[in-house]
Scaffold this motif. Structure first.
Motif, short mmCIF file in Angstrom:
data_model
loop_
_atom_site.label_atom_id
_atom_site.label_comp_id
_atom_site.label_asym_id
_atom_site.label_seq_id
_atom_site.Cartn_x
_atom_site.Cartn_y
_atom_site.Cartn_z
N SER A 1 4.12 2.78 -13.97
CA SER A 1 3.07 3.76 -13.68
C SER A 1 1.84 3.04 -13.14
O SER A 1 1.70 1.83 -13.29
CB SER A 1 2.71 4.56 -14.93
OG SER A 1 2.19 3.68 -15.92
N VAL A 2 0.98 3.82 -12.51
CA VAL A 2 -0.30 3.30 -12.04
C VAL A 2 -1.16 3.05 -13.27
O VAL A 2 -1.26 3.89 -14.15
CB VAL A 2 -0.99 4.30 -11.08
CG1 VAL A 2 -2.40 3.86 -10.75
CG2 VAL A 2 -0.17 4.46 -9.80
N GLY B 1 -2.34 -5.86 -12.12
CA GLY B 1 -2.61 -4.84 -13.13
C GLY B 1 -2.83 -3.46 -12.54
O GLY B 1 -3.30 -2.56 -13.23
N ILE B 2 -2.48 -3.28 -11.28
CA ILE B 2 -2.62 -1.97 -10.63
C ILE B 2 -1.49 -1.06 -11.10
O ILE B 2 -1.67 0.13 -11.30
CB ILE B 2 -2.61 -2.13 -9.10
CG1 ILE B 2 -3.84 -2.93 -8.67
CG2 ILE B 2 -2.56 -0.78 -8.40
CD1 ILE B 2 -3.79 -3.43 -7.25
N ALA B 3 -0.32 -1.65 -11.30
CA ALA B 3 0.83 -0.93 -11.85
C ALA B 3 1.28 -1.70 -13.09
O ALA B 3 1.11 -2.91 -13.18
CB ALA B 3 1.97 -0.85 -10.85
N ASN C 1 0.83 -1.20 0.00
CA ASN C 1 0.00 0.00 0.00
C ASN C 1 0.86 1.26 0.00
O ASN C 1 0.60 2.20 -0.75
CB ASN C 1 -0.94 -0.01 1.20
CG ASN C 1 -1.90 1.14 1.20
OD1 ASN C 1 -2.45 1.51 0.16
ND2 ASN C 1 -2.12 1.72 2.35
N ASN C 2 1.89 1.29 0.84
CA ASN C 2 2.79 2.45 0.91
C ASN C 2 3.49 2.67 -0.43
O ASN C 2 3.60 3.81 -0.90
CB ASN C 2 3.83 2.28 2.02
CG ASN C 2 3.22 2.38 3.40
OD1 ASN C 2 2.10 2.87 3.57
ND2 ASN C 2 3.93 1.88 4.40
N ILE C 3 3.94 1.60 -1.06
CA ILE C 3 4.63 1.71 -2.35
C ILE C 3 3.66 2.17 -3.43
O ILE C 3 3.99 3.00 -4.28
CB ILE C 3 5.34 0.39 -2.69
CG1 ILE C 3 6.55 0.25 -1.76
CG2 ILE C 3 5.74 0.33 -4.16
CD1 ILE C 3 7.29 -1.04 -1.84
N PHE C 4 2.43 1.68 -3.40
CA PHE C 4 1.40 2.13 -4.34
C PHE C 4 1.20 3.65 -4.20
O PHE C 4 1.14 4.37 -5.20
CB PHE C 4 0.08 1.39 -4.09
CG PHE C 4 -1.08 1.96 -4.85
CD1 PHE C 4 -1.19 1.77 -6.22
CD2 PHE C 4 -2.06 2.70 -4.20
CE1 PHE C 4 -2.26 2.30 -6.94
CE2 PHE C 4 -3.13 3.23 -4.91
CZ PHE C 4 -3.23 3.03 -6.27
N ASN C 5 1.12 4.13 -2.97
CA ASN C 5 0.93 5.56 -2.73
C ASN C 5 2.11 6.39 -3.24
O ASN C 5 1.92 7.48 -3.79
CB ASN C 5 0.66 5.84 -1.25
CG ASN C 5 -0.73 5.38 -0.84
OD1 ASN C 5 -1.67 5.41 -1.63
ND2 ASN C 5 -0.87 4.93 0.39
N VAL C 6 3.32 5.88 -3.09
CA VAL C 6 4.51 6.59 -3.61
C VAL C 6 4.43 6.64 -5.14
O VAL C 6 4.67 7.70 -5.74
CB VAL C 6 5.82 5.90 -3.15
CG1 VAL C 6 7.03 6.49 -3.87
CG2 VAL C 6 6.00 6.01 -1.64
N LEU C 7 4.07 5.54 -5.77
CA LEU C 7 3.97 5.50 -7.22
C LEU C 7 2.90 6.47 -7.72
O LEU C 7 3.09 7.18 -8.70
CB LEU C 7 3.68 4.07 -7.71
CG LEU C 7 3.56 3.88 -9.22
CD1 LEU C 7 4.84 4.32 -9.92
CD2 LEU C 7 3.23 2.43 -9.54
N LYS C 8 1.77 6.49 -7.03
CA LYS C 8 0.68 7.40 -7.39
C LYS C 8 1.15 8.85 -7.28
O LYS C 8 0.86 9.67 -8.15
CB LYS C 8 -0.50 7.15 -6.43
CG LYS C 8 -1.85 7.30 -7.07
CD LYS C 8 -2.99 6.75 -6.22
CE LYS C 8 -3.00 7.25 -4.81
NZ LYS C 8 -4.23 6.94 -4.08
#
Length: 139
Positions: free
Chosen positions: A81-82, A67-69, A26-33
């Protein structure tokens, strides 16, 4: 004579690890976003920590598998990318699946840092977990 006892793995130990993994994903997803599309190697590489680079690759693989990133190589460079919006709570479901993980050697790690001139991590350095051996843990 010293006896060696095998630690018994409890279901709560697995749940705790899955929760920790979900939190990191989740934290990494937020950084990517927040950062937007960027070079995959610059995103996952922590130039001060080979082990955290390996962990980042592991966590990103969950996002890619669902498939989120996504990673686009059409420019000749891997750009992450997201790919789609996701409900944050559903990221915990992502962790329960299997995925393929890219391997990396210490030599490749050093070459990536040199090639891309990486001087600081994009994904913030995580605090090291202190592991104390006990009869109820797994390591």
């Amino acid at each position: 004579e010293d006896l060696v006892h095998v630690a018994t793995l409890q279901s709560e130990d697995i749940e705790k690890q899955e929760n920790e993994t979900a939190k990191c994903v989740n934290n990494i997803f937020n950084v990517l976003k927040e950062k937007g599309p960027m070079n995959y190697f610059k995103f996952v590489t922590n130039p001060t920590s080979f082990s955290q680079t390996v962990e980042n690759i592991f966590y990103v693989s969950f996002l890619a598998r669902k498939g989120i990133a996504g990673i686009d190589v059409s420019s000749g460079q891997p750009i992450i990318s997201v790919q789609r919006a996701v409900n944050v709570e559903s990221l915990e479901d992502v962790v329960a699946k299997k995925q393929i993980i890219m391997g990396i050697t210490i030599q490749e790690f050093e070459a990536i840092i040199s090639t891309y001139n990486i001087t600081s991590p994009t994904i913030p350095t995580r605090e090291q977990q202190v592991t104390v051996a006990s009869g109820s843990g797994w390591y």
